[in-house]
Design an enzyme around this catalytic site. Structure first.
Site, PDB file in Angstrom:
ATOM      1  N   ASN A  19       0.855  -1.328   0.188  1.00  0.00           N
ATOM      2  CA  ASN A  19       0.113   0.094   0.195  1.00  0.00           C
ATOM      3  C   ASN A  19       0.845   1.390  -0.037  1.00  0.00           C
ATOM      4  O   ASN A  19       1.558   1.701   0.952  1.00  0.00           O
ATOM      5  CB  ASN A  19      -0.888  -0.010   1.217  1.00  0.00           C
ATOM      6  CG  ASN A  19      -1.829   1.185   1.245  1.00  0.00           C
ATOM      7  OD1 ASN A  19      -1.849   2.164   0.536  1.00  0.00           O
ATOM      8  ND2 ASN A  19      -2.535   1.399   2.545  1.00  0.00           N
ATOM      9  N   TRP A  20       1.035   1.738  -1.069  1.00  0.00           N
ATOM     10  CA  TRP A  20       1.887   3.030  -1.282  1.00  0.00           C
ATOM     11  C   TRP A  20       1.490   4.262  -0.732  1.00  0.00           C
ATOM     12  O   TRP A  20       2.158   5.161  -0.618  1.00  0.00           O
ATOM     13  CB  TRP A  20       2.104   3.197  -2.802  1.00  0.00           C
ATOM     14  CG  TRP A  20       3.194   2.130  -3.608  1.00  0.00           C
ATOM     15  CD1 TRP A  20       3.292   1.028  -2.953  1.00  0.00           C
ATOM     16  CD2 TRP A  20       3.342   2.017  -4.850  1.00  0.00           C
ATOM     17  NE1 TRP A  20       4.081   0.225  -4.042  1.00  0.00           N
ATOM     18  CE2 TRP A  20       4.037   0.885  -5.113  1.00  0.00           C
ATOM     19  CE3 TRP A  20       3.092   3.087  -5.758  1.00  0.00           C
ATOM     20  CZ2 TRP A  20       4.430   0.344  -6.258  1.00  0.00           C
ATOM     21  CZ3 TRP A  20       3.656   2.626  -7.246  1.00  0.00           C
ATOM     22  CH2 TRP A  20       4.369   1.433  -7.280  1.00  0.00           C
ATOM     23  N   LYS A  21       0.197   4.117  -0.205  1.00  0.00           N
ATOM     24  CA  LYS A  21      -0.514   5.272   0.157  1.00  0.00           C
ATOM     25  C   LYS A  21      -0.359   6.532  -0.867  1.00  0.00           C
ATOM     26  O   LYS A  21      -0.240   6.479  -1.847  1.00  0.00           O
ATOM     27  CB  LYS A  21      -0.248   5.784   1.811  1.00  0.00           C
ATOM     28  CG  LYS A  21      -0.096   4.446   2.458  1.00  0.00           C
ATOM     29  CD  LYS A  21      -0.163   4.552   4.045  1.00  0.00           C
ATOM     30  CE  LYS A  21      -0.260   3.477   4.803  1.00  0.00           C
ATOM     31  NZ  LYS A  21      -0.210   3.306   6.196  1.00  0.00           N
ATOM     32  N   GLY A 244       3.010  -1.063   4.193  1.00  0.00           N
ATOM     33  CA  GLY A 244       3.109   0.404   4.088  1.00  0.00           C
ATOM     34  C   GLY A 244       4.455   0.752   3.817  1.00  0.00           C
ATOM     35  O   GLY A 244       5.017   0.704   2.539  1.00  0.00           O
ATOM     36  N   GLY A 245       5.071   1.378   4.894  1.00  0.00           N
ATOM     37  CA  GLY A 245       6.560   1.915   4.479  1.00  0.00           C
ATOM     38  C   GLY A 245       7.464   1.025   3.794  1.00  0.00           C
ATOM     39  O   GLY A 245       8.286   1.419   2.894  1.00  0.00           O
TER      40      GLY A 245
HETATM   41  P1  13P Z   1       3.093   0.708   7.872  1.00  0.00           P
HETATM   42  O1  13P Z   1       3.609  -0.766   7.120  1.00  0.00           O
HETATM   43  O2  13P Z   1       3.642   1.734   7.135  1.00  0.00           O
HETATM   44  O3  13P Z   1       2.894   0.486   9.043  1.00  0.00           O
HETATM   45  O4  13P Z   1       1.673   0.665   7.240  1.00  0.00           O
HETATM   46  C1  13P Z   1       0.715  -0.472   7.276  1.00  0.00           C
HETATM   47  C2  13P Z   1      -0.502   0.047   6.465  1.00  0.00           C
HETATM   48  O5  13P Z   1      -1.229   0.772   6.999  1.00  0.00           O
HETATM   49  C3  13P Z   1      -0.857  -0.918   5.231  1.00  0.00           C
HETATM   50  O6  13P Z   1      -1.921  -0.319   4.733  1.00  0.00           O
END
Ligand code: 13P
Length: 264
Positions: A19-21, A244-245
């Site tokens: 999830n690249w956000k 995410g990260g």
């Molecule tokens: P992180 O891996 O950055 O904690 O984010 C998790 C997330 O929200 C994936 O959707």
């Protein structure tokens, strides 16, 4: 020769989704995807999905052509079309060869007011359009400290799945993302994660029966990194990760795919 009986773990192929956000332009996303597919593009023992922002779907799709890595979106609107300024429909995602869509992420719930009822509408719309929802559920720190984790997860899961038919449930992927572990570096312990994953599977069993419940993938999300992934992925009800990260750099994302391969 007798066929070996499959354990529940083998029934479910592990899945790693990035999830690249709100990160990566179309060009940056294509470059990152190129690096990823060079290393895992033909890998089929593990399902791999990248979820760029809408504006990078097209450039990333071109890089994914002919590869095993799938394309996901991070959100969508439940309606087919109409006067919904700024929104994107399931049909529009399909036109970009999107196969997965993250729904009900805690950031959508927290910053954009998404309710369980809205998430449910989106889940149904995604399924009606042959998109696989990656449905996110999870408790806040206050809810965990108040002993409400399972209650919150139950409410969110059951509400989001209302009206999902038995023949559709194996297309749904659930992501357990404790809100307090997202982007904080505070990963849930394997015991904490496994407890909730097993609980979600018990909810699915009550709703759909054991045979179908055993086929649904339940991902963990929240500060999952190559260092902590092997232990999490070894748990019986943890079928992958929503990252995410660590999905924003090829090396860490590929290492997570490799960890899932090793755990398969
Ligand atoms: P992180 O891996 O950055 O904690 O984010 C998790 C997330 O929200 C994936 O959707």
């Amino acid at each position: 020769m007798s066929t070996p009986t499959q354990s529940p773990i083998q029934i479910r192929r592990k899945l790693i989704a990035g999830n690249w956000k709100m990160n990566k332009t179309a060009a940056d996303g294509a470059a990152l995807t190129k690096e990823i597919v060079e290393q895992v593009g033909r890998e089929t023992a593990v399902d791999t999905v990248v979820c760029p922002p809408f504006t990078a779907l097209e450039s990333v799709r071109h890089v994914l052509e002919g590869q095993a890595v799938k394309l996901g979106a991070q959100n969508m609107h439940a309606e087919k079309n109409g006067a919904f300024t700024g929104e994107i429909s399931a049909e529009m995602l399909r036109a970009h060869y999107v196969t997965h869509v993250i729904l009900g992420h805690s950031e959508r719930r927290q910053y954009f007011g998404e309710t369980d009822a809205l998430v449910n509408k989106k889940v149904l719309a995604a399924l009606a359009n042959e998109l696989r929802p990656i449905l996110c559920v999870g408790e806040t720190l206050a809810e965990r400290e108040g002993g409400k984790t399972l209650e919150v997860v139950k409410t969110q899961t059951e509400a989001a799945l209302a009206g999902v038919k038995p023949e559709q449930i194996t297309s749904v992927i659930i992501a357990y993302e404790p809100v307090w572990a997202i982007g904080t570096g505070k990963v849930a312990t394997t015991a904490q994660a496994q407890e909730v994953h097993a609980f979600i599977r018990s909810l699915l069993t009550a709703l759909y029966g054991a045979a179908l419940a055993q086929k649904v993938r339940i991902l963990y999300g929240g500060s999952m990194k190559p260092a902590n992934a092997p232990e999490l992925l070894a748990q019986p009800d943890i079928d992958g990760g929503l990252i995410g990260g660590a999905s924003l750099e090829a090396k860490s994302f590929v290492d997570l795919v490799k960890a899932a391969m090793a755990a398969s």
